[in-house]
Write a protein that holds these residues in place. Structure first.
Motif, PDB file in Angstrom:
ATOM      1  N   GLN A   1      -3.508   6.535  -3.375  1.00  0.00           N
ATOM      2  CA  GLN A   1      -4.905   6.963  -3.273  1.00  0.00           C
ATOM      3  C   GLN A   1      -5.521   6.308  -1.802  1.00  0.00           C
ATOM      4  O   GLN A   1      -6.416   7.483  -1.344  1.00  0.00           O
ATOM      5  CB  GLN A   1      -5.863   6.155  -4.445  1.00  0.00           C
ATOM      6  CG  GLN A   1      -7.385   6.373  -4.026  1.00  0.00           C
ATOM      7  CD  GLN A   1      -7.409   7.938  -4.487  1.00  0.00           C
ATOM      8  OE1 GLN A   1      -6.866   8.649  -5.369  1.00  0.00           O
ATOM      9  NE2 GLN A   1      -8.754   8.392  -4.165  1.00  0.00           N
ATOM     10  N   ALA A   2      -5.226   5.718  -1.136  1.00  0.00           N
ATOM     11  CA  ALA A   2      -5.189   5.675   0.393  1.00  0.00           C
ATOM     12  C   ALA A   2      -4.603   6.715   1.181  1.00  0.00           C
ATOM     13  O   ALA A   2      -5.624   7.037   2.045  1.00  0.00           O
ATOM     14  CB  ALA A   2      -4.662   4.325   0.914  1.00  0.00           C
ATOM     15  N   GLN A   3      -3.801   7.401   0.698  1.00  0.00           N
ATOM     16  CA  GLN A   3      -3.205   8.530   1.237  1.00  0.00           C
ATOM     17  C   GLN A   3      -4.122   9.647   1.040  1.00  0.00           C
ATOM     18  O   GLN A   3      -4.524  10.532   2.011  1.00  0.00           O
ATOM     19  CB  GLN A   3      -1.757   8.968   0.874  1.00  0.00           C
ATOM     20  CG  GLN A   3      -1.208  10.016   1.682  1.00  0.00           C
ATOM     21  CD  GLN A   3       0.224  10.347   1.322  1.00  0.00           C
ATOM     22  OE1 GLN A   3       0.522  10.145   0.048  1.00  0.00           O
ATOM     23  NE2 GLN A   3       1.124  10.831   1.960  1.00  0.00           N
TER      24      GLN A   3
ATOM     25  N   VAL B   1      -6.044   7.759   4.987  1.00  0.00           N
ATOM     26  CA  VAL B   1      -5.893   6.352   5.394  1.00  0.00           C
ATOM     27  C   VAL B   1      -4.274   6.470   5.773  1.00  0.00           C
ATOM     28  O   VAL B   1      -3.557   6.119   6.680  1.00  0.00           O
ATOM     29  CB  VAL B   1      -5.930   5.225   4.658  1.00  0.00           C
ATOM     30  CG1 VAL B   1      -5.257   4.093   5.301  1.00  0.00           C
ATOM     31  CG2 VAL B   1      -7.680   5.101   4.636  1.00  0.00           C
TER      32      VAL B   1
ATOM     33  N   ARG C   1      -4.332  -3.928  -0.783  1.00  0.00           N
ATOM     34  CA  ARG C   1      -4.084  -2.474  -0.525  1.00  0.00           C
ATOM     35  C   ARG C   1      -5.579  -2.136  -0.591  1.00  0.00           C
ATOM     36  O   ARG C   1      -5.967  -1.341   0.386  1.00  0.00           O
ATOM     37  CB  ARG C   1      -3.398  -1.755  -1.453  1.00  0.00           C
ATOM     38  CG  ARG C   1      -1.966  -1.969  -1.419  1.00  0.00           C
ATOM     39  CD  ARG C   1      -1.029  -1.175  -2.049  1.00  0.00           C
ATOM     40  NE  ARG C   1       0.408  -1.705  -1.815  1.00  0.00           N
ATOM     41  CZ  ARG C   1       1.623  -1.043  -2.299  1.00  0.00           C
ATOM     42  NH1 ARG C   1       1.540   0.080  -3.343  1.00  0.00           N
ATOM     43  NH2 ARG C   1       2.675  -1.375  -1.956  1.00  0.00           N
TER      44      ARG C   1
ATOM     45  N   GLN D   1      -9.784  -0.140   6.923  1.00  0.00           N
ATOM     46  CA  GLN D   1      -9.316   1.447   7.742  1.00  0.00           C
ATOM     47  C   GLN D   1     -10.491   2.338   7.694  1.00  0.00           C
ATOM     48  O   GLN D   1     -10.930   3.029   8.738  1.00  0.00           O
ATOM     49  CB  GLN D   1      -7.902   1.900   7.269  1.00  0.00           C
ATOM     50  CG  GLN D   1      -6.914   1.029   7.576  1.00  0.00           C
ATOM     51  CD  GLN D   1      -6.483   0.696   8.960  1.00  0.00           C
ATOM     52  OE1 GLN D   1      -6.536   1.503   9.838  1.00  0.00           O
ATOM     53  NE2 GLN D   1      -6.637  -0.587   9.467  1.00  0.00           N
TER      54      GLN D   1
ATOM     55  N   VAL E   1       0.056   3.541   1.828  1.00  0.00           N
ATOM     56  CA  VAL E   1       0.013   2.195   2.138  1.00  0.00           C
ATOM     57  C   VAL E   1       1.294   1.750   1.311  1.00  0.00           C
ATOM     58  O   VAL E   1       1.201   1.642  -0.160  1.00  0.00           O
ATOM     59  CB  VAL E   1      -1.248   1.699   1.816  1.00  0.00           C
ATOM     60  CG1 VAL E   1      -1.225   0.218   1.831  1.00  0.00           C
ATOM     61  CG2 VAL E   1      -2.321   2.231   2.585  1.00  0.00           C
TER      62      VAL E   1
ATOM     63  N   TYR F   1      -7.100  -3.386   2.823  1.00  0.00           N
ATOM     64  CA  TYR F   1      -6.623  -2.704   3.810  1.00  0.00           C
ATOM     65  C   TYR F   1      -7.400  -1.385   4.045  1.00  0.00           C
ATOM     66  O   TYR F   1      -7.802  -1.010   5.115  1.00  0.00           O
ATOM     67  CB  TYR F   1      -5.113  -2.549   3.664  1.00  0.00           C
ATOM     68  CG  TYR F   1      -4.645  -1.646   4.743  1.00  0.00           C
ATOM     69  CD1 TYR F   1      -4.363  -2.393   6.276  1.00  0.00           C
ATOM     70  CD2 TYR F   1      -4.296  -0.452   4.658  1.00  0.00           C
ATOM     71  CE1 TYR F   1      -3.885  -1.486   7.234  1.00  0.00           C
ATOM     72  CE2 TYR F   1      -3.842   0.404   5.702  1.00  0.00           C
ATOM     73  CZ  TYR F   1      -3.290   0.033   6.940  1.00  0.00           C
ATOM     74  OH  TYR F   1      -3.178   0.722   7.969  1.00  0.00           O
ATOM     75  N   THR F   2      -7.511  -0.587   2.884  1.00  0.00           N
ATOM     76  CA  THR F   2      -8.141   0.601   2.986  1.00  0.00           C
ATOM     77  C   THR F   2      -9.528   0.756   3.377  1.00  0.00           C
ATOM     78  O   THR F   2      -9.923   1.694   4.182  1.00  0.00           O
ATOM     79  CB  THR F   2      -7.676   1.563   1.577  1.00  0.00           C
ATOM     80  OG1 THR F   2      -6.418   1.285   1.352  1.00  0.00           O
ATOM     81  CG2 THR F   2      -8.155   2.920   1.700  1.00  0.00           C
ATOM     82  N   ARG F   3     -10.326  -0.311   2.786  1.00  0.00           N
ATOM     83  CA  ARG F   3     -11.677  -0.290   3.061  1.00  0.00           C
ATOM     84  C   ARG F   3     -11.666  -0.727   4.667  1.00  0.00           C
ATOM     85  O   ARG F   3     -12.707  -0.154   5.203  1.00  0.00           O
ATOM     86  CB  ARG F   3     -12.139  -1.576   2.346  1.00  0.00           C
ATOM     87  CG  ARG F   3     -13.523  -2.056   2.553  1.00  0.00           C
ATOM     88  CD  ARG F   3     -14.099  -3.150   1.762  1.00  0.00           C
ATOM     89  NE  ARG F   3     -15.414  -3.541   2.273  1.00  0.00           N
ATOM     90  CZ  ARG F   3     -15.867  -4.209   3.327  1.00  0.00           C
ATOM     91  NH1 ARG F   3     -14.802  -4.782   4.060  1.00  0.00           N
ATOM     92  NH2 ARG F   3     -16.982  -4.665   3.427  1.00  0.00           N
TER      93      ARG F   3
END
Length: 215
Positions: free
Chosen positions: A133-135, A139, A198, A205, A142, A201-203
């Motif tokens: 989902q980060a991708q 982002v 994760r 970024q 991850v 980290y995503t937040r």
């Protein structure tokens, strides 16, 4: 902690097999599907293995084959120039089904209570979902966190070996589980920790990117 970052170190082991499969014109997708078949068979073997060391040993072999074939498909695709977005997508789908087959096979086979087993599989799937989902939000994929797929595989393999040697439940203060059960609990708890890592980290970024645009 994650062992996923060490995959490149095993090229010396996998390269001869990559060359062999490429020479036999066996596609990366075929290898991916074979890894899924090994995972499904491993799950079935775990389900029927309680009290039967021979079946548990077969489950161990099938997990090893799943991990080995899972490490070959991407390398084969890169070698023969067939790497694609669909291949990457298929690989992630197969990995998730493989996780479900093996983990459910273990706890439904009686190595851990089903309610705790549900907690484990939810943690594993959430951690993996958040990585992709980060991708999806820009982002990038991850892989970070304390419990990656390679870590899960190593824990399951080691715990299965120990379960073969010592099949009795272990614990203290009235809390008793099999060794495989304890391994699943560790995987479950650390997978939920990984999910939060994760998310954080995503937040970080995404917010740093938004602040950069404002400036």
């Amino acid at each position: 902690m994650t062992l996923d970052s060490l995959r490149s170190k095993f090229v010396v082991v996998t390269e001869p097999f990559v060359n062999l499969f490429d020479g036999l014109h066996i596609s990366a997708n075929t290898v991916s599907i074979a890894s899924l078949a090994f995972a499904a068979l491993a799950g079935i073997a775990y389900y029927f293995s309680a009290g039967n060391p021979a079946i548990l040993a077969a489950a161990l072999l099938l997990v090893l084959l799943n991990g080995f074939f899972d490490g070959l498909d991407g390398a084969i695709a890169r070698k023969n120039g067939t790497a694609s977005k669909y291949g990457d997508f298929l690989d992630h789908v197969i990995d998730r089904y493989a996780d479900v087959f093996m983990i459910c096979g273990i706890f439904l086979g009686g190595y851990l209570r089903s309610d705790l087993g549900a907690m484990v599989i939810v943690g594993v799937l959430l951690a993996s979902y958040l990585g992709t989902q980060a991708q999806a939000v820009g982002v990038g994929r991850v892989y970070g966190g304390i419990m990656g797929r390679a870590d899960r595989m190593i824990l399951i393999i080691v715990a299965t070996c120990l379960q073969l040697v010592y099949p009795t439940e272990v614990g203290a203060y009235g809390i008793q589980f099999t060794i495989l059960g304890w391994a699943l609990l560790i995987i479950g708890v650390l997978s939920h920790v990984t999910a939060f890592q994760r998310i954080w980290y995503t937040r970080k970024q995404l917010l740093s990117g938004e602040n950069g645009k404002k400036n």
